[in-house]
Design an enzyme around this catalytic site. Structure first.
Site, PDB file in Angstrom:
ATOM      1  N   ASP A  10     -14.864   8.009  62.046  1.00 42.97           N
ATOM      2  CA  ASP A  10     -14.586   6.590  61.785  1.00 42.97           C
ATOM      3  C   ASP A  10     -13.175   6.290  62.302  1.00 42.97           C
ATOM      4  O   ASP A  10     -12.368   7.200  62.510  1.00 42.97           O
ATOM      5  CB  ASP A  10     -14.681   6.277  60.285  1.00 42.97           C
ATOM      6  CG  ASP A  10     -14.451   4.791  60.007  1.00 42.97           C
ATOM      7  OD1 ASP A  10     -14.966   3.953  60.774  1.00 42.97           O
ATOM      8  OD2 ASP A  10     -13.733   4.458  59.052  1.00 42.97           O
ATOM      9  N   SER A  11     -12.905   4.999  62.464  1.00 49.88           N
ATOM     10  CA  SER A  11     -11.559   4.610  62.876  1.00 49.88           C
ATOM     11  C   SER A  11     -10.531   4.992  61.801  1.00 49.88           C
ATOM     12  O   SER A  11      -9.347   5.127  62.105  1.00 49.88           O
ATOM     13  CB  SER A  11     -11.505   3.098  63.124  1.00 49.88           C
ATOM     14  OG  SER A  11     -11.871   2.420  61.940  1.00 49.88           O
ATOM     15  N   CYS A  73     -19.069   4.318  61.722  1.00 51.83           N
ATOM     16  CA  CYS A  73     -18.263   3.131  62.004  1.00 51.83           C
ATOM     17  C   CYS A  73     -19.176   2.157  62.729  1.00 51.83           C
ATOM     18  O   CYS A  73     -19.738   2.490  63.780  1.00 51.83           O
ATOM     19  CB  CYS A  73     -17.077   3.523  62.886  1.00 51.83           C
ATOM     20  SG  CYS A  73     -16.092   2.140  63.466  1.00 51.83           S
ATOM     21  N   THR A  75     -18.349  -0.702  64.158  1.00 53.95           N
ATOM     22  CA  THR A  75     -17.737  -1.228  65.374  1.00 53.95           C
ATOM     23  C   THR A  75     -17.987  -0.263  66.534  1.00 53.95           C
ATOM     24  O   THR A  75     -18.391  -0.676  67.630  1.00 53.95           O
ATOM     25  CB  THR A  75     -16.223  -1.426  65.154  1.00 53.95           C
ATOM     26  OG1 THR A  75     -16.039  -2.132  63.926  1.00 53.95           O
ATOM     27  CG2 THR A  75     -15.602  -2.205  66.282  1.00 53.95           C
ATOM     28  N   GLU A 158      -6.944   0.043  54.964  1.00 54.45           N
ATOM     29  CA  GLU A 158      -6.038   0.984  55.651  1.00 54.45           C
ATOM     30  C   GLU A 158      -4.620   0.909  55.079  1.00 54.45           C
ATOM     31  O   GLU A 158      -3.903   1.891  55.042  1.00 54.45           O
ATOM     32  CB  GLU A 158      -6.014   0.701  57.162  1.00 54.45           C
ATOM     33  CG  GLU A 158      -7.290   1.100  57.902  1.00 54.45           C
ATOM     34  CD  GLU A 158      -7.525   2.614  57.983  1.00 54.45           C
ATOM     35  OE1 GLU A 158      -6.574   3.345  58.301  1.00 54.45           O
ATOM     36  OE2 GLU A 158      -8.668   3.052  57.723  1.00 54.45           O
ATOM     37  N   CYS A 192     -19.684  -2.701  57.496  1.00 61.18           N
ATOM     38  CA  CYS A 192     -18.459  -2.024  57.925  1.00 61.18           C
ATOM     39  C   CYS A 192     -18.243  -0.964  56.853  1.00 61.18           C
ATOM     40  O   CYS A 192     -18.259  -1.278  55.660  1.00 61.18           O
ATOM     41  CB  CYS A 192     -17.282  -2.980  57.971  1.00 61.18           C
ATOM     42  SG  CYS A 192     -15.709  -2.120  58.242  1.00 61.18           S
ATOM     43  N   HIS A 194     -15.749   0.517  55.861  1.00 64.92           N
ATOM     44  CA  HIS A 194     -14.561   0.347  55.023  1.00 64.92           C
ATOM     45  C   HIS A 194     -14.843  -0.535  53.793  1.00 64.92           C
ATOM     46  O   HIS A 194     -14.160  -0.427  52.776  1.00 64.92           O
ATOM     47  CB  HIS A 194     -13.429  -0.326  55.809  1.00 64.92           C
ATOM     48  CG  HIS A 194     -12.633   0.592  56.677  1.00 64.92           C
ATOM     49  ND1 HIS A 194     -13.154   1.196  57.801  1.00 64.92           N
ATOM     50  CD2 HIS A 194     -11.342   1.000  56.595  1.00 64.92           C
ATOM     51  CE1 HIS A 194     -12.199   1.937  58.371  1.00 64.92           C
ATOM     52  NE2 HIS A 194     -11.089   1.827  57.663  1.00 64.92           N
TER      53      HIS A 194
END
Ligand code: DGL
Length: 274
Positions: A10-11, A73, A75, A158, A192, A194
């Protein structure tokens, strides 16, 4: 000896919500998690940038002995998965596999709604790619899909600002927007990885007739089915029940956050990518 690992990418922290469920469903396997926190969020970046960052990260996971990598992720799944599967993987001779999180979610979202109207909350990249409406139409052609991009939400996670007045402002803003588009929405997919980390604040504003659906369990169960259907991969996976965590940013910060999000204390190492 069988030593193949499963990579989860994941980012940043979001993929931990997927990994938690995968480890619960398939506890005996060996996992490597990579969070590209130094370059997160990906959600507002161009197709080329997301593709390049994702490819570098996936190649790194393959180099660590991962036979199968999950893009945890949306995206990256929306903007890089297909290109890597069609262009980059065939160039390799080692038969590595790459899966995303969008397909399992779109295959199952129709089972949650009674009204036939679902909302998709995601990053700008995921929403603009139109991947969700297109994929859902393949599996549930009569469903109505409303989308809303929430560009600040990944920053809230984040930057550890998941609660309080600031988080509440941005969370209410996008929930109000999507719900005002169609009052029949009874199901909202957190598209998403997150976003489940914002659950506490989300639950303050979500009306009782609307259910929030997270992807973690959906993806984990779909991986289990995939491995049952692909014994040639299942048989090369090790069974040491190990978990390694890597971040491209500060490992101590990641360790503190990841221990909260993952539910177990984790040791994290730094890695330079790109
Ligand atoms: N967890 C990623 C997703 O599911 C976040 C993307 C981002 O870095 O903006 O889309």
């Amino acid at each position: 000896m069988k030593q193949g690992k499963i990579g989860i990418f994941d980012s940043g922290y979001g993929g931990l919500t997927v990994m938690r469920n995968i480890v619960n469903v398939l506890p005996g396997l060996d996992y490597v998690y990579l969070g590209d926190n130094a370059r997160a969020p990906y959600g507002n970046r161009s197709f080329e940038t997301v593709y390049q960052y994702t490819l570098e990260s996936v190649n790194w996971l393959f180099d660590q002995g991962c036979e199968l990598v999950i893009l945890a992720c949306n995206t990256a799944s929306a903007k890089a998965l297909r290109q890597i599967q069609q262009i980059d993987l065939p160039k390799r001779s080692d038969n590595k596999r790459l899966l995303g999180v969008i397909r399992p979610s779109t295959e199952s979202i129709g089972r949650y709604t009674k009204t036939g109207v679902v909302g998709i909350l995601g990053t700008v990249g995921t929403v603009n790619s139109e991947t969700y409406p297109k994929e859902i139409a393949r599996f549930f052609p009569t469903l109505l899909v409303e989308q809303e991009a929430c560009p600040m939400w990944v920053y809230l996670v984040e930057l550890n600002q998941r609660e309080g007045a600031g988080a509440e402002y941005f969370i209410k803003l996008h929930l109000d927007r999507i719900l005002s588009r169609n009052n029949q929405i009874d199901t909202i997919l957190l598209a998403c990885t997150h976003y489940p980390l914002l659950e506490k604040t989300l639950n303050k504003f979500i009306p009782p007739n609307v259910q929030l659906v997270s992807q973690g369990l959906i993806v984990a169960e779909s991986l289990q089915v995939y491995l049952d259907r692909h014994p040639e991969i299942r048989t090369i996976l090790g069974s040491g029940a190990t978990q390694s965590f890597y971040t491209t940013d500060d490992p101590l910060t990641f360790e503190t956050q990841a221990s909260i999000f993952f539910g177990d204390s984790v040791r994290v190492q730094h890695v330079q990518i790109g």
